[in-house]
Design an enzyme around this catalytic site. Sequence first.
Site, PDB file in Angstrom:
ATOM      1  N   CYS D  39       0.817  -1.204   0.000  1.00  0.00           N
ATOM      2  CA  CYS D  39       0.000   0.000   0.000  1.00  0.00           C
ATOM      3  C   CYS D  39       0.852   1.256   0.000  1.00  0.00           C
ATOM      4  CB  CYS D  39      -0.986   0.006   1.169  1.00  0.00           C
ATOM      5  SG  CYS D  39      -0.233   0.547   2.706  1.00  0.00           S
ATOM      6  N   ASP D  41       2.569   2.727   2.545  1.00  0.00           N
ATOM      7  CA  ASP D  41       2.758   3.490   3.774  1.00  0.00           C
ATOM      8  C   ASP D  41       3.233   2.549   4.876  1.00  0.00           C
ATOM      9  OD1 ASP D  41       1.840   6.135   3.024  1.00  0.00           O
ATOM     10  OD2 ASP D  41      -0.161   5.246   2.872  1.00  0.00           O
ATOM     11  N   CYS D  64       3.339   8.909   2.057  1.00  0.00           N
ATOM     12  CA  CYS D  64       2.981  10.159   1.391  1.00  0.00           C
ATOM     13  C   CYS D  64       2.890  11.298   2.400  1.00  0.00           C
ATOM     14  CB  CYS D  64       1.657   9.989   0.679  1.00  0.00           C
ATOM     15  SG  CYS D  64       0.286   9.671   1.792  1.00  0.00           S
ATOM     16  N   CYS D 108      -4.635   7.082   5.712  1.00  0.00           N
ATOM     17  CA  CYS D 108      -3.397   7.415   6.419  1.00  0.00           C
ATOM     18  C   CYS D 108      -3.683   7.696   7.884  1.00  0.00           C
ATOM     19  CB  CYS D 108      -2.727   8.640   5.794  1.00  0.00           C
ATOM     20  SG  CYS D 108      -2.128   8.326   4.133  1.00  0.00           S
TER      21      CYS D 108
END
Lengths: 388, 388, 140, 140
Positions: D39, D41, D64, D108
């Site tokens: 993914c 992260d 990100c 996130c």
Amino acid sequence: MKRIYLDYAATTPTRPEVVKAMLPYFTDAFGNPSAIHSYGQEAKGAVEEARVKVADLIGARDEEIVFTSGGTEADNFAIKGVAYGKESKGNHIITSSIEHHAVIEACKFLERRGFNITYLPVDAYGLVAPDDVRKTITDKTILISVMHANNEMGTIEPIAEIGRIAKEAEIHFHTDAVQTAGHVPVDVDELGVDLLSMSAHKLYGPKGVGALYIRKGTKLVSFMHGGGQERRRRASTENVPGIVGFGKAVELAKQEMNEEAERLSYLRDQLIKSLLERIDRICLNGHPTSRLPNNVNVSIDFVEGESMCLNLDLEGICASTGSACSSASLEPSHILLAMGLSHEQAHGSLRFTLGRWTTEEELARVLDVLPQIVTKLRAMSPLLKSRR
Amino acid sequence: MKRIYLDYAATTPTRPEVVKAMLPYFTDAFGNPSAIHSYGQEAKGAVEEARVKVADLIGARDEEIVFTSGGTEADNFAIKGVAYGKESKGNHIITSSIEHHAVIEACKFLERRGFNITYLPVDAYGLVAPDDVRKTITDKTILISVMHANNEMGTIEPIAEIGRIAKEAEIHFHTDAVQTAGHVPVDVDELGVDLLSMSAHKLYGPKGVGALYIRKGTKLVSFMHGGGQERRRRASTENVPGIVGFGKAVELAKQEMNEEAERLSYLRDQLIKSLLERIDRICLNGHPTSRLPNNVNVSIDFVEGESMCLNLDLEGICASTGSACSSASLEPSHILLAMGLSHEQAHGSLRFTLGRWTTEEELARVLDVLPQIVTKLRAMSPLLKSRR
Amino acid sequence: MPDVRSLYSEKVMEHFRNPRNVGEIENPDGIGHVGNPVCGDIMELYIKVNNGTIIDAKFKTFGCGAAIATSSMVTEMVKGKSIEEALGISNRAVAQALDGLPPIKMHCSVLAEEALKSAIEDYLDKSEKRSADGEGERTP
Amino acid sequence: MPDVRSLYSEKVMEHFRNPRNVGEIENPDGIGHVGNPVCGDIMELYIKVNNGTIIDAKFKTFGCGAAIATSSMVTEMVKGKSIEEALGISNRAVAQALDGLPPIKMHCSVLAEEALKSAIEDYLDKSEKRSADGEGERTP
Ligand SMILES: Cc1ncc(COP(=O)(O)O)c(C=O)c1O
Ligand SMILES: Cc1ncc(COP(=O)(O)O)c(C=O)c1O
């Protein structure tokens, strides 16, 4: 010679304010809205601002608006999208016999691929009967598509009534509002539609951009497959200047619509009245009152439409015709035939569509010139003789 | 701060000369090309002039060019058009695993509707092996679609070789030339393609307009159904200003292409070399020489692409990444994964694409700024630690 | 600003503006009647023949610009021609004489050729009948 | 000319530019490790606990802008909080403290919440074990 443009239903000039709004997005704020950097984000912001304006014009929420390349794509998207999205439920689509080619040809494509299409008839005024819709619904019906107003003879259809029928039967309802949005009030809730097509170049915006309203919850398969733009509903790099121009055009239309519709309706009725007075064997096509404010469509006996248009063009007057001989198609207008006109009458149709820059003086000039043209053409018409 | 745009593969600014050429077609020569009057005919003339220019760029005849709303529509039209046009012959389509979403998603749509798609692998440089194409052909194969050059990592594919294989097997061959047309020589006969997609906004023309080249004799079902525009092959009122702009952009591209390609290739190679020197644990993605003149794509270990892009953006530098975190999509680049990159590497990719206004000074600034950004991000990277 | 272009050649437009030989011929030697309301073009072509030569031709046409221009042109072209020469006039020749027609309008030139052929046939039918009648007069 | 807009709120960008509490804690009382390379992260969150209060928190994140900003924000939010209070911090609270996140970036904030929960669980596991060990020490 200053030309007189009376073909606003075919396309409108882009308003200077609209061009001005578009310009920065070609050369300066030119980013791709999918890009995360500042150029991308400023383009994205501009697209979203335009989306709010378009949604606002038709009483929708901004996330219900998907930008397309025009009215044709919006129609194709709505019709093929529902057909493929709902085919597990059924394969029957109800539409009318006076739809724009974008709807009719999309339906014919589906017909060749196993769908079942009903093309409802219209009465002599071009009106679809809501009761016909009701009676035609089967348990296989997945979509009803009836246009809001006809591009050729201007009749405004009873969409709200059909909307109630569709809602009751829980069938998706699409309307092609390309000729009405920005010209007469359009509200998706009042009309009871789930899908609605628009095109910018019909309301003083640029060519090559339009929108499809998709009511939240409407199941639709994508038409333009590819990247994740438009919340994954329509791929392709957004036409940012075009969309910004569309937004500006819609904003102006909303402000000026009511006043302009009144002004044009008056001019329209004056022109119809005078044409019927000054030319014999002429009749109005379409509904006398449930009619687009800017549409005048007549059939003139014994003369053919293209040759009238060409003669008008020689006098600097731009009009159109439903005759077979009109440039892009070889058949006479299916719309006029569906209303019951004879082939001669359909070939003898003449459409003047008025717009923002139309003046009484321009129409006076039409009234000056057209009777002479008709006289000249009738003198060489074999039809007139054979009826003597 | 003057921004440094290095995302020319995502979109280019429209050249001022192009905007200038377009302007009269918004407000003055605004007619609908289907109209027979003078406004219509002058618009039609402008469209036809642009068609000649676009045909000329790729060695085609003007009647083989159909204007579309962009590269995505050209790809959808080619793929779905051949699929539906040839389905009586077979249902097998060969494409590659590094195609643009416009091709991949159109294929997936067809797959859901019963077609059989082969997605060919690529080597570590992103090259499709022509021999793989040959081996995959069956008697049910109706279409081969392999892109001319990849938008992400810039590899130029052996299209002419594949073209010979397709011709021998008498199978329609489509190439997506959105990234090459106007940038490197493209000739439909040399490439041996029957269908070729282009998009104006990738070559300093406007967004929202593109073209599909259709070799005479290629059987294709329409994608956009409706009116009789584009010789009945693509309905919808033509985007006249957009098409005129496309024509102008193509005309300029043709004149300047060779010189510009040379200039950019030099800058590209300089940038690659310096990046590899100044940053450790970095590698080039894509082919070192069979590569778009303007494409630099690297993967930098231990750091994520979006956060690099955002940091660059804070310094006024616009670049892009194939990371999952890029705006429109949630998956990491299928292209980088297809080349065999690990997920970490794909997420750590950074693309700089150069263009007409790119200078050595701009690239020097990138080389100044990027190493610091990488250092800063690596300091907070759990990946780096876990590898210590 | 772009040039103003036209759907038709100047020659077509000239004939459309000022069509030659509009009208009917009283007591014509041949009439051709072609086309139908469905396709939207109807042509009537009249000829006067003397000694095997077409000495006059007129037309009446309901139709588009190309239909009117081709009617006008074909009447011009046949005047002074022998029946045989007139039968040799093809639709292409008519279109060429007008500096060409748009592809979708070529059927109008076909119609003009057919109108001429039909008028000539009518003339030939009538003259056969006339000579048959004449023979009849002589025999009894 | 239009405004320059940003994908993220100013608050997100502020935390992205100057992330608080970057790094590792030596001998932490709890470590949370969440996310995966697929993914894109990956977060590591370290906490130091004293008397049931989180007295320090640090993070390392590969991801990100939103991943970095939420990591930074969550470490700020937990400092000084009791374990119980910290367990009550939801992903929405983190996103809100950042003046919101774009819809596609909400995951996130979920990751940040998970990282925190995971660090606290680690702490609780360890302290259970410690107290079990402690009891063990006392009993024999
Ligand atoms: C009623 C109606 N629907 C659809 C269209 C198609 O719109 P566009 O030309 O933008 O594709 C038009 C006009 O051309 C129209 O009048
Ligand atoms: C290789 C390739 N194909 C197709 C497209 C789609 O073109 P458009 O954005 O004009 O629809 C792009 C760019 O977005 C591209 O790079």
